[in-house]
Write an enzyme that holds these catalytic residues in place. Sequence first.
Site, PDB file in Angstrom:
ATOM      1  N   TYR A 265      13.519  50.251  -5.284  1.00 46.89           N
ATOM      2  CA  TYR A 265      13.825  49.911  -3.891  1.00 46.89           C
ATOM      3  C   TYR A 265      14.100  51.176  -3.080  1.00 46.89           C
ATOM      4  O   TYR A 265      13.576  51.364  -1.976  1.00 46.89           O
ATOM      5  CB  TYR A 265      15.037  48.978  -3.882  1.00 46.89           C
ATOM      6  CG  TYR A 265      15.494  48.498  -2.525  1.00 46.89           C
ATOM      7  CD1 TYR A 265      14.867  47.430  -1.902  1.00 46.89           C
ATOM      8  CD2 TYR A 265      16.583  49.093  -1.889  1.00 46.89           C
ATOM      9  CE1 TYR A 265      15.303  46.969  -0.665  1.00 46.89           C
ATOM     10  CE2 TYR A 265      17.020  48.645  -0.657  1.00 46.89           C
ATOM     11  CZ  TYR A 265      16.382  47.572  -0.045  1.00 46.89           C
ATOM     12  OH  TYR A 265      16.818  47.139   1.178  1.00 46.89           O
TER      13      TYR A 265
ATOM     14  N   LYS B  32      12.220  52.713   0.286  1.00 45.72           N
ATOM     15  CA  LYS B  32      12.987  52.764   1.534  1.00 45.72           C
ATOM     16  C   LYS B  32      13.115  54.184   2.071  1.00 45.72           C
ATOM     17  O   LYS B  32      13.165  54.401   3.282  1.00 45.72           O
ATOM     18  CB  LYS B  32      14.366  52.140   1.326  1.00 45.72           C
ATOM     19  CG  LYS B  32      14.352  50.613   1.286  1.00 45.72           C
ATOM     20  CD  LYS B  32      13.804  50.045   2.579  1.00 45.72           C
ATOM     21  CE  LYS B  32      14.021  48.551   2.699  1.00 45.72           C
ATOM     22  NZ  LYS B  32      13.386  48.009   3.928  1.00 45.72           N
TER      23      LYS B  32
END
Length: 295
Positions: free
Chosen positions: A167, A171
């Site tokens: 993640y 990001k």
Amino acid sequence: MTERISLEGKVAVVTGAGRGLGRAYVELLAERGARVVVNDLGTDVSGFGKDSTLAEQVADLIRSRGGEAIANDSDVSSPEGARDLIATTIKCFGRIDLLVNNAGICGSQLFEDAALEDFDRYWRVHLGGPVNTVKAAWPHMAAQRHGKIILTTSVVGLFGMRGQATYAAAKSAVVGLMRILAIEGAEHGILVNTISPVGYTRMHPAAGSRVSEADGKATTPVEAVAPAIVWLASDGCSETNRIYNVEAGAIQRIAIVMGPGFYDPHLTPESIAENYAKVESIEGCSEPAPFEPST
């Protein structure tokens, strides 16, 4: 007193708008007069499955309040899905003024357990989604000499959190994308910013949060992030190439800065070691401007 911000005449597209933060965004955007496109594939928090009724329910709610909204369930992680989303927007509303890339997936996995395929799945959604939608929207914004793009990063990627390598990598990549879009968009009147929102959603327990849903929604409601979206969308906001942390009534600019450091024309490993306090210090730091290509 600042005049109340109105988005009358604006057309806003928000991905992942069927629940959580995205839903809060489209509701406030519509309340302020924007015509909105509610995009949501309707997957579970990990990105699997599909429920096209989610987007339609939010669009119905907005219309019941007197706003203008259409639903779209295209998968923006694919170029074809993103093109369909923007084409539908242009067909229905004739223009696009704001694109909010909010759609995301989440889970928790130690780096040692993650394969490249796991990283790829997150990249396709968190980075591929914005690339695909911006690609599709860019020509329309450039032609009208106006457009606002909002990308979404996370404190998890900016500052770190155990179990979030897949993640966080995606990001953080969003910030690099913003840097270039802001530079290249300037000549077309396109402004590009990134927000790092904190609002309690179904992603929190998926990421390992132990905060109860009731406490999370009470302390960090998604509705508290939406005002930043409206401000960034407004004609009075001319900011670009910025990162904002938005959480529970607070908004702060996040900057990447460079300390004064240590200089030695004959730099050696030993001189670095001896002067590491200067290397480490960011007192008197500066924020570098975008780099210009060397000629």
